[in-house]
Design a protein around this motif. Structure first.
Motif, mmCIF file in Angstrom:
data_model
loop_
_atom_site.group_PDB
_atom_site.id
_atom_site.type_symbol
_atom_site.label_atom_id
_atom_site.label_comp_id
_atom_site.label_asym_id
_atom_site.label_seq_id
_atom_site.Cartn_x
_atom_site.Cartn_y
_atom_site.Cartn_z
ATOM 1 N N ALA A 93 0.827 -1.214 0.000
ATOM 2 C CA ALA A 93 0.000 0.000 0.000
ATOM 3 C C ALA A 93 0.860 1.262 0.000
ATOM 4 C CB ALA A 93 -0.927 -0.007 1.220
ATOM 5 N N SER A 94 1.922 1.301 0.820
ATOM 6 C CA SER A 94 2.770 2.497 0.932
ATOM 7 C C SER A 94 3.483 2.801 -0.374
ATOM 8 C CB SER A 94 3.818 2.320 2.030
ATOM 9 O OG SER A 94 3.208 2.020 3.249
ATOM 10 N N PHE B 20 3.449 5.839 -6.126
ATOM 11 C CA PHE B 20 3.489 5.752 -7.587
ATOM 12 C C PHE B 20 2.140 6.090 -8.234
ATOM 13 C CE2 PHE B 20 7.052 2.645 -6.623
ATOM 14 C CZ PHE B 20 8.030 3.608 -6.833
ATOM 15 N N LEU B 21 1.056 5.666 -7.576
ATOM 16 C CA LEU B 21 -0.281 5.939 -8.118
ATOM 17 C C LEU B 21 -0.566 7.443 -8.094
ATOM 18 C CD1 LEU B 21 -2.813 4.667 -9.283
ATOM 19 C CD2 LEU B 21 -3.646 4.249 -6.987
ATOM 20 N N ASN B 22 -0.237 8.107 -6.971
ATOM 21 C CA ASN B 22 -0.451 9.553 -6.877
ATOM 22 C C ASN B 22 0.395 10.299 -7.905
ATOM 23 O OD1 ASN B 22 -2.152 9.017 -4.805
ATOM 24 N ND2 ASN B 22 -0.985 10.051 -3.217
ATOM 25 N N ILE C 186 -6.389 2.793 -1.081
ATOM 26 C CA ILE C 186 -5.014 2.486 -0.663
ATOM 27 C C ILE C 186 -4.564 3.447 0.447
ATOM 28 C CG2 ILE C 186 -2.596 2.326 -1.408
ATOM 29 C CD1 ILE C 186 -3.627 1.426 -4.157
ATOM 30 N N ALA C 187 -4.973 4.732 0.343
ATOM 31 C CA ALA C 187 -4.613 5.717 1.381
ATOM 32 C C ALA C 187 -5.159 5.267 2.735
ATOM 33 C CB ALA C 187 -5.179 7.090 1.020
ATOM 34 N N PHE C 188 -6.395 4.754 2.736
ATOM 35 C CA PHE C 188 -6.989 4.247 3.984
ATOM 36 C C PHE C 188 -6.221 3.027 4.491
ATOM 37 C CE2 PHE C 188 -10.065 1.142 5.807
ATOM 38 C CZ PHE C 188 -10.164 1.733 7.060
ATOM 39 N N MET C 189 -5.839 2.133 3.567
ATOM 40 C CA MET C 189 -5.093 0.926 3.959
ATOM 41 C C MET C 189 -3.732 1.276 4.577
ATOM 42 S SD MET C 189 -6.043 -1.538 0.781
ATOM 43 C CE MET C 189 -4.835 -2.797 1.108
ATOM 44 N N VAL C 190 -3.102 2.327 4.033
ATOM 45 C CA VAL C 190 -1.814 2.774 4.594
ATOM 46 C C VAL C 190 -2.023 3.212 6.041
ATOM 47 C CG1 VAL C 190 -0.007 4.546 4.476
ATOM 48 C CG2 VAL C 190 -0.786 3.447 2.387
ATOM 49 N N ASN C 191 -3.026 4.078 6.261
ATOM 50 C CA ASN C 191 -3.306 4.579 7.612
ATOM 51 C C ASN C 191 -3.614 3.451 8.586
ATOM 52 O OD1 ASN C 191 -2.994 7.337 7.119
ATOM 53 N ND2 ASN C 191 -5.056 7.505 6.283
ATOM 54 N N LEU C 192 -4.457 2.526 8.130
ATOM 55 C CA LEU C 192 -4.892 1.433 8.999
ATOM 56 C C LEU C 192 -3.735 0.478 9.309
ATOM 57 C CD1 LEU C 192 -7.583 0.568 10.266
ATOM 58 C CD2 LEU C 192 -7.883 -1.018 8.394
ATOM 59 N N SER C 193 -2.929 0.151 8.272
ATOM 60 C CA SER C 193 -1.848 -0.824 8.490
ATOM 61 C C SER C 193 -0.728 -0.268 9.368
ATOM 62 C CB SER C 193 -1.301 -1.339 7.157
ATOM 63 O OG SER C 193 -0.811 -0.279 6.372
ATOM 64 N N LYS D 249 11.183 0.195 2.755
ATOM 65 C CA LYS D 249 10.237 0.837 1.825
ATOM 66 C C LYS D 249 10.892 2.036 1.143
ATOM 67 C CE LYS D 249 6.874 1.518 4.744
ATOM 68 N NZ LYS D 249 5.606 1.736 5.429
ATOM 69 N N PHE D 250 11.679 2.770 1.914
ATOM 70 C CA PHE D 250 12.396 3.962 1.438
ATOM 71 C C PHE D 250 13.272 3.591 0.236
ATOM 72 C CE2 PHE D 250 16.308 6.528 1.725
ATOM 73 C CZ PHE D 250 15.814 7.823 1.841
ATOM 74 N N CYS D 251 14.042 2.494 0.380
ATOM 75 C CA CYS D 251 14.952 2.052 -0.698
ATOM 76 C C CYS D 251 14.174 1.599 -1.927
ATOM 77 C CB CYS D 251 15.848 0.915 -0.209
ATOM 78 S SG CYS D 251 16.906 1.408 1.138
ATOM 79 N N ILE D 252 13.110 0.810 -1.707
ATOM 80 C CA ILE D 252 12.320 0.290 -2.831
ATOM 81 C C ILE D 252 11.640 1.431 -3.592
ATOM 82 C CG2 ILE D 252 10.267 -1.068 -3.448
ATOM 83 C CD1 ILE D 252 11.028 -3.097 -1.438
#
Length: 305
Positions: free
Chosen positions: A16-17, A22-24, A225-232, A252-255
């Motif tokens: 999600a993160s 990339f989607l935004n 996905i934004a909601f999933m990021v917050n929830l996870s 995640k930063f590196c990827i």
């Protein structure tokens, strides 16, 4: 908590993160979707998602006075809007590295305004973080002044928001979900008043403009996905520790950096690679010292009769 469930939670957050960045970026660059309107969609999706969670008894809401949450809702608006504007105006690499400046900014805010003291070794880790961000920005071929203004404002408001979230949770005795449940609708209402002044609402390029079905679906997906990021994030910190989440954050930063250069063909110079490594070294050192500090305070508590 089985390792399978934990791995699933971490994977959901990872996917999600990275997807949301990339989607935004795709929505801004390729489709020209308005920035504030997309942020409003995210807030509304988070609010609806939390309403669903409450209906499923995932958490119990706590009654809070709106006045208590006003500065938090304002900073939440600012942090998401400026972070998204930074993503729209900068390369993904510069956007990601600028976010790393949140740590030094939080240390500065807590030292100056909250009288909190930090050990010297923690303060020293802020040097490579800052130096790396400066190196990357200075040698970024696609450097743009407005992008850096948005990135700087984003860092300042994000840092304030994170400091206030911690303080408010402690002061009001609520968890992050209970806080977000009240904060999301307030922030949505604020943005709803602001959007018409900065962006078209109807017609070409407006939120209710003639978008294709695929564009509408991508915007809705972005909200989910934004909601999933917050929830996870909430779920991982609740079920593991902030340390696990931090370490996971570096991964995640590196990827995300790598993906930015591959997907959006962002140019990368040798000096920028040096800057990225420098910042990463600082972040890892900061996390290491923070961890050993937490371990030390835990063992002191255990030893006390």
């Amino acid at each position: 908590m089985g390792p399978g469930r934990l791995a699933a939670g971490l994977l959901v957050n990872l996917a999600a993160s990275i997807c949301i960045v990339f989607l935004n970026k795709w929505l801004y660059v390729r489709l020209g979707f308005p920035n504030l309107s997309l942020t409003l969609v995210h807030f509304a999706a988070t609010w609806l998602g939390l309403g669903l969670c409450q209906a499923l008894r995932v958490f119990a809401p706590k009654s809070l006075r709106p006045r208590q949450l006003l500065p938090l809702a304002l900073s939440f608006c600012g942090f998401v809007v400026f972070t998204n504007l930074s993503l729209q105006s900068n390369t993904i690499g510069t956007y990601q590295l600028a976010k790393a400046m949140t740590t030094p900014a939080i240390v500065a805010i807590q030292s100056l305004f909250y009288g909190k003291t930090f050990p010297l070794r923690i303060k020293l880790t802020l040097i490579p973080i800052t130096l790396g961000v400066f190196l990357n920005s200075y040698y970024d071929v696609k450097f743009n002044f407005l992008g850096m203004v948005f990135a700087t404002l984003g860092v300042l408001v994000t840092s304030l928001y994170q400091v206030w979230v911690g303080a408010k949770q402690h002061e009001l005795q609520v968890n992050s979900m209970q806080l977000l449940y009240y904060q999301a609708p307030m922030s949505s209402a604020m943005l709803l008043c602001i959007v018409p002044f900065f962006e078209p609402v109807f017609g070409e390029g407006g939120i209710f403009g003639p978008w294709t079905l695929s564009a509408v679906l991508m915007v809705l997906l972005s909200g989910i996905i934004a909601f999933m990021v917050n929830l996870s994030i909430y779920w991982i910190i609740g079920n593991t520790s902030p340390v696990t989440y931090n370490m996971f954050g570096h991964f995640k930063f590196c990827i995300t950096l790598l993906g930015g250069y591959l997907l959006f063909k962002d140019p990368l110079s040798f000096n920028q690679v040096l800057g990225i490594l420098c910042t990463l070294f600082g972040i890892l050192a900061y996390t290491h010292f923070k961890l050993s500090e937490q371990e030390g305070s835990k063992s002191k508590l255990v030893q006390r009769p």
